[in-house]
Write an enzyme that holds these catalytic residues in place. Structure first.
Site, PDB file in Angstrom:
ATOM      1  N   SER A   1       0.854  -1.186   0.000  1.00  0.00           N
ATOM      2  CA  SER A   1       0.000   0.000   0.000  1.00  0.00           C
ATOM      3  C   SER A   1       0.890   1.236   0.000  1.00  0.00           C
ATOM      4  CB  SER A   1      -0.910   0.002   1.218  1.00  0.00           C
ATOM      5  OG  SER A   1      -0.129   0.292   2.364  1.00  0.00           O
ATOM      6  N   LYS A   2       0.230   2.376  -0.037  1.00  0.00           N
ATOM      7  CA  LYS A   2       0.961   3.644  -0.152  1.00  0.00           C
ATOM      8  C   LYS A   2       2.027   3.824   0.915  1.00  0.00           C
ATOM      9  CE  LYS A   2      -2.217   6.657  -2.522  1.00  0.00           C
ATOM     10  NZ  LYS A   2      -3.513   7.223  -2.197  1.00  0.00           N
ATOM     11  N   ARG A   3       1.766   3.276   2.083  1.00  0.00           N
ATOM     12  CA  ARG A   3       2.774   3.529   3.126  1.00  0.00           C
ATOM     13  C   ARG A   3       4.083   2.795   2.858  1.00  0.00           C
ATOM     14  NH1 ARG A   3       2.462  -0.524   6.957  1.00  0.00           N
ATOM     15  NH2 ARG A   3       0.803  -1.948   6.372  1.00  0.00           N
TER      16      ARG A   3
END
Ligand code: GLU
Length: 469
Positions: A239-241
């Site tokens: 994911s984006k993190r």
């Protein structure tokens, strides 16, 4: 033999994600290597979440990666009527029923069931209802799950059996007359004669439902290949993190599509211990036999390594073309510039990304740079002025101003003055770049061109002459 037809069916609710791109790649590779067709279908039935920018972002991402579709894009939003008809047809056949339960009621009963330790699945309350519920005009339609089990042989995961007791009578048409994913996907995959459904394994639980709908349609069942999710370093779903997950973000960060394709192919598929694959090699070698059953972990360093490889491999002309957008980001205008390939050539051995390359190319374009203080103190000293003058004289005589010619001039001067290359190259480097780091000095000067080289050397000669003793 049936024709091989695969599809990529993204929902346009954001950009093209790395995981989606890998699904698209595997679908593309399989179709193309089997002489089949690759279809693009935009699953935009959820009108509240779908938007045109996302459609454009997905198409851009596919094009940038070179995943050309043979058919489509088809849009599910144009097929609402067909889905409704199928749902009504199933109802007419007695394979589905109208459900009048409201969301509030469903939630209450679900909670209650859980409290009592029963399954939270739909309790089939409306399955035996004989008449419409007065005052409730917009029933949903649910598909009837009959007792039994469904087995399919997944091309990645092997045989999978699911007992129907684990599946609820699922909604195929909502109260607002919109169809749900499991219905639309079957109508379209069947209608588009998709032979192989390749997608993320987050859909594995949907597959038995879809198989039952195929059966209801009396349609042959396609092959399924469910790809394990891509994970981040901490083993959570990517994911984006974990960093950029959008395909186009990688273009903007200076990655070559070849590198991302190669990386995504290897993420979940292997071929001995080979690492480097061009698209042509992938088309030749890709096989579901070597797609791993477990998730791959996204490794940005490996992607960077591959990117560096493809930068080195690329022709100077191609790099020049790709570099333009990144130079533009630095406000550098490359319009009409003929020596950009040559400039790119001087930088390609070292740059890991095109962004790095553009940064490294800055000195070629910016004439009014500041000298690095320490470098200037060391190399633009008064005593160096005559050295610059002699070099200027030699270089002025060169025509053409090629790498070889520049090297020749340096060699003559070094011989005349009994100098080692470092003693000459470092001051020149500072003169033309402001720093002590640059690609090979001969190629740098050649790429910079005669005029700019001389202007910069003259400026440095002046600085040296005016330096304190
Ligand atoms: N629109 C679905 C998704 O993006 C497609 C799933 C499928 O390939 O069947 O998850």
């Amino acid at each position: 033999m049936t024709e091989i037809r695969t599809r990529f069916a993204p929902s346009p609710t954001g950009y093209l994600h790395i995981g989606g791109a890998r699904t698209a790649l595997f679908s593309y590779l399989y179709a193309k290597q089997q002489g089949g067709e690759f279809i693009l279908r935009i699953e935009d039935t959820d009108q509240a979440r779908s938007n045109d920018e996302s459609v454009i972002a997905i198409l851009d991402g596919m094009e940038w990666l070179g995943l050309k579709w043979d058919e489509g894009p088809h849009f599910q939003s144009e097929m609402f009527e067909g889905y409704r008809e199928f749902a009504e047809w199933l109802f007419g056949k007695g394979l589905a029923y109208k459900c009048y339960c409201t969301p509030v009621e469903l939630e209450q009963r679900r909670k209650h069931a859980m409290e009592e330790g029963r399954s939270p699945m739909y309790d089939q309350k409306c399955r035996t209802r004989e008449r419409a519920r007065p005052g409730y005009e917009h029933p949903a339609i649910r598909f009837k799950i009959e007792p039994g089990e469904t087995t399919f042989n997944d091309m990645v995961k092997g045989p999978i059996t699911i007992d129907h007791s684990e599946i609820e009578d699922f909604i195929i048409l909502r109260g607002d007359r919109t169809a749900t994913y499991n219905l639309t996907v079957v109508v379209d995959d069947a209608g588009m004669k998709v032979s192989h459904i390749i997608r993320g394994d987050d859909h594995i639980n949907n597959t038995p439902k879809q198989i039952m709908l195929y059966d209801a349609l009396s349609q042959g069942i396609p092959q399924f290949a469910h790809l394990p999710m891509i994970l981040g370093a901490d083993k959570a779903r990517l994911s984006k993190r974990h960093g950029a997950t959008s395909v186009m973000a990688y273009r903007d960060m200076g990655y070559l599509p070849e590198a991302l394709i190669n990386y995504l192919a290897r993420l979940g598929w292997s071929c001995g211990d080979e690492e480097i694959f061009t698209m042509d090699e992938l088309l030749e070698k890709f096989s579901f036999d070597n797609v791993g059953k477990s998730s791959g972990v996204f490794n940005p360093e490996k992607l960077l390594w591959l990117n560096q490889h493809y930068i080195k491999e690329a022709s100077n002309e191609k790099l020049a073309e790709l570099l333009k957008r990144h130079l533009a980001d630095l406000d550098i205008d490359t319009e009409g510039l003929e020596n950009l390939p040559q400039i790119a050539g001087t930088l390609k051995e070292r740059a890991k990304t095109l962004v790095e390359m553009a940064e490294g190319a800055k000195f070629y374009f910016i004439d009014e740079f500041e000298y690095q203080e320490k470098a200037a103190r060391k190399f633009l000293k008064k005593e160096k002025a005559p050295l610059f003058d002699s070099l200027i004289e030699k270089l002025e005589a060169l025509d053409p101003f090629t790498e070889e010619a520049v090297e020749g001039a340096f060699n003559t001067l070094m011989e005349e003055l009994d100098l080692k290359l470092g003693k000459l190259a470092q001051p020149v480097r500072v003169a033309v770049t402001g720093t002590t780091m640059s690609p090979g000095i001969f190629e740098t000067l050649a790429a910079l061109g005669k005029e700019k080289t001389l202007t910069r050397l003259k400026r440095a000669a002046e600085v040296a002459r005016n330096a304190a003793e």
